[in-house]
Design a protein around this motif. Sequence first.
Motif, PDB file in Angstrom:
ATOM      1  N   ALA A   1      42.357  45.130  42.198  1.00 45.19           N
ATOM      2  CA  ALA A   1      41.744  45.764  41.023  1.00 45.19           C
ATOM      3  C   ALA A   1      40.343  46.286  41.322  1.00 45.19           C
TER       4      ALA A   1
ATOM      5  N   LEU B   1      42.063  51.156  36.889  1.00 42.46           N
ATOM      6  CA  LEU B   1      42.141  49.695  36.934  1.00 42.46           C
ATOM      7  C   LEU B   1      42.397  49.190  38.348  1.00 42.46           C
TER       8      LEU B   1
ATOM      9  N   GLU C   1      44.921  41.414  40.573  1.00 41.67           N
ATOM     10  CA  GLU C   1      43.452  41.529  40.568  1.00 41.67           C
ATOM     11  C   GLU C   1      42.888  41.636  41.974  1.00 41.67           C
TER      12      GLU C   1
ATOM     13  N   ARG D   1      37.084  55.324  27.852  1.00 44.22           N
ATOM     14  CA  ARG D   1      38.107  55.598  28.861  1.00 44.22           C
ATOM     15  C   ARG D   1      38.036  57.010  29.407  1.00 44.22           C
TER      16      ARG D   1
ATOM     17  N   ALA E   1      47.898  52.494  35.648  1.00 47.50           N
ATOM     18  CA  ALA E   1      46.741  51.668  36.018  1.00 47.50           C
ATOM     19  C   ALA E   1      45.800  52.407  36.967  1.00 47.50           C
TER      20      ALA E   1
ATOM     21  N   SER F   1      42.707  46.564  30.917  1.00 50.17           N
ATOM     22  CA  SER F   1      42.344  45.824  32.123  1.00 50.17           C
ATOM     23  C   SER F   1      43.652  45.428  32.783  1.00 50.17           C
ATOM     24  N   VAL F   2      43.581  44.991  34.013  1.00 44.67           N
ATOM     25  CA  VAL F   2      44.792  44.520  34.675  1.00 44.67           C
ATOM     26  C   VAL F   2      45.448  43.455  33.806  1.00 44.67           C
TER      27      VAL F   2
ATOM     28  N   GLY G   1      38.769  47.138  36.346  1.00 48.05           N
ATOM     29  CA  GLY G   1      40.112  46.617  36.134  1.00 48.05           C
ATOM     30  C   GLY G   1      40.066  45.139  35.799  1.00 48.05           C
TER      31      GLY G   1
END
Lengths: 225, 225, 225, 225
Positions: free
Chosen positions: B208, B157, B205, B221, B152, B98-99, B212
């Motif tokens: 995101a 994300l 975020e 994933r 990312a 995640s972020v 994310g």
Amino acid sequence: MTPARPLNGSTSRRRLPTQHRSRERVERILDVAADLITEHGVADLSTRAIATRADVPVASLYQYFADKEEIVLALVERDIGEMDEQVAQAVTALETLSVRTVVEATMRAFVAVYHHRPAFGVIWWHDRTNAAVMRFCRQHNKQVAKYLFEFATNAGLLRPDTDPIVAELGVEVGDRVFQVAFEQNLSGDKHVIDEGVELVVAYLERYATPAGIAGIPPGSRRVEE
Amino acid sequence: MTPARPLNGSTSRRRLPTQHRSRERVERILDVAADLITEHGVADLSTRAIATRADVPVASLYQYFADKEEIVLALVERDIGEMDEQVAQAVTALETLSVRTVVEATMRAFVAVYHHRPAFGVIWWHDRTNAAVMRFCRQHNKQVAKYLFEFATNAGLLRPDTDPIVAELGVEVGDRVFQVAFEQNLSGDKHVIDEGVELVVAYLERYATPAGIAGIPPGSRRVEE
Amino acid sequence: MTPARPLNGSTSRRRLPTQHRSRERVERILDVAADLITEHGVADLSTRAIATRADVPVASLYQYFADKEEIVLALVERDIGEMDEQVAQAVTALETLSVRTVVEATMRAFVAVYHHRPAFGVIWWHDRTNAAVMRFCRQHNKQVAKYLFEFATNAGLLRPDTDPIVAELGVEVGDRVFQVAFEQNLSGDKHVIDEGVELVVAYLERYATPAGIAGIPPGSRRVEE
Amino acid sequence: MTPARPLNGSTSRRRLPTQHRSRERVERILDVAADLITEHGVADLSTRAIATRADVPVASLYQYFADKEEIVLALVERDIGEMDEQVAQAVTALETLSVRTVVEATMRAFVAVYHHRPAFGVIWWHDRTNAAVMRFCRQHNKQVAKYLFEFATNAGLLRPDTDPIVAELGVEVGDRVFQVAFEQNLSGDKHVIDEGVELVVAYLERYATPAGIAGIPPGSRRVEE
DNA sequence: AATGAATGAGGATTCATTCAT
DNA sequence: TATGAATGAATCCTCATTCAT
């Protein structure tokens, strides 16, 4: 509301020779120092260079300043004073109060000063050699943070239990944004600065009151103090 | 997924004398330089001091390094290599993506290196005198940003249309957080660092994807490349 | 008549390392040294520069030459050999013999060599730093003077009682003319050289026989030796 | 007739530090430099050696001279000033004017100076390393040549259409004669000098008026200017 | 208060040469 | 024979600061 120049309360209280400055000369010395720093960086600043360009004997420098370090410090002090005024004015003049408007006003004020006092940026961002200057700038950032923190808390923009470190981090981080912005573009990359505002706002809004996010229009403000 | 040391592809391609280094001596020189920098700052680093403490004739320094600047640069390169490894490892080892987890992993990795390579912080944060070092570090920050950004984005994300400057600003700003954290506390003020993570996360975020923010558990994933 | 290369009888009789030179390398070293001298002067000639450009380890220089001085000396020796050949040839090839034709032929021969061996001029005229070189060149000028003096006396151009110093002075003074000529113009100011011929002739004719002034046509010469 | 010191009109207009010299010290420095040059040559002249022997801190050297080069230059300037005086005096004092008497007077004056200022010869003839000195000396030779040329032309010794290069070559060539004379004998080989006079006279008489050869007795001279 | 002069301490870098291998 | 590595000695020059006047 707070008066327009509260951030830096310190009146020059330097060692003896500094007391009886011959104003004109001292100003010229500082101006020259600023120019030289802008041109060659703090590390390459030499007493001789200052003296020559200011058309003052080297030895006379020591009439007004205890040592070289103090010259730089005086310069920073002068510029920072200007910055304080700008910030206080900008925030004071705000119509709608919100985390966003306060952050934006503050950062724009900083940009304005960085822009026409380039030596300040050079010293503060690039040549971190001078201990006194470092201490001073750090200290100043803290003062700005404290001022803004109190202002925002009093205005009901931030939740009352917010940790003051939040404001400090906001200021420091904003500072780095400027550094990046001015490094890429001598007059401050606008896109970067806009993103920087967004960044600081995003962070601070985590600690904001609903009003701090929505904004408080003029007229409906709590009377402070 | 990307292999564990991709950030800094540069293989040392220094001027001739540097090629055939007598490993042991060179390492000692770098260690000594690191110590001196930690003690007195880059600006006060002198060839003589290095030579004396490393018990090497000054002239021999120039067998291994073209000039003083290159010593500092080599030092930075060495430390930064370590940092790259740490970051890549930490991010690679992540379970939930995640972020927040990526930011946290990265920042913790940085902290680890800053912590046991104090000279690196001194150079990078305080003595911005050495042009080559500056270029190198700036460049490195960009590389890290690019690496993380691609990572990312690939992982889904960040929203695909996100401006890369966002990652750069995130890295730079995180860097300043460290600076503040290590300035107040030689081993890095934990509270400040935690807040710093919060700060960077809050900013990123904004860009995101829902995933994310929520996090992608292991197993689900997307396979990259 | 005298054979075409009598001026410099010295065969290289240097210290040991010089004896077993690896021809090719040595030649390259001398060429490189000549270039460097032409470019930067003798004073700035460094072993490292020679080694680098000749692509030979510095230490290896000392296989072929006892020290730096000897490199320059070898260079001068080489160039001076060429000069001797030119002079002997030019004088030998003369049809009409007179003070003027001999002087002119000699000086033109010198000019030719100076012209395509610029390093020689640089060493000999400008950087009088190297004692060995100085001695060598002085010595050579004397040899040339002696050669010409004997030639002219044998040919009946100069009065038999003429002091040999006359020839030496003629050579030295001609040399200075070249120096002036090449200083103003990299390929030798023609006007200056012409005047220089006039100058030397004017002097030597004071000691000339009538035939030395009028000229001895081919066919009517005394057989020499 | 022209006054007794016209050759070198340049009043010292050096960079600031040189202006307020402490006479005594500066003279001592120049004397020491002269000695060292006489002993070891210009190329081996070092600031340290000067400072040590003159009993002056190295740093103080830089109060009086901008750099090492300027020390040598000042030395040459001083000596050349003396030479100018001697020449002007000698020529002015001449009774009978002719190419021969003027040449002889001039050359004797040079000899006198070379004789008791040996450093000058060393610099000027042997160590052609210092660019400023070279320029200065060349320039001086030209000035001397010009002065003598005008003097001789005005006095009716040389034909009016004579090329000025003739005088320049005369001076240069005379200079080389001195070089030879002083190289063989520290106080100047008399025989060589006499021959040198002969040489220059022989050349210049080619451009002389009948009066320039025969001589103009005192009383019958043209009034100049 | 002002300053010309002085300087100790130190700066980085280069270089010719040697020597162990 | 060839050479990579090592180095002592020197180079010029700058600088912040002091002090006698």
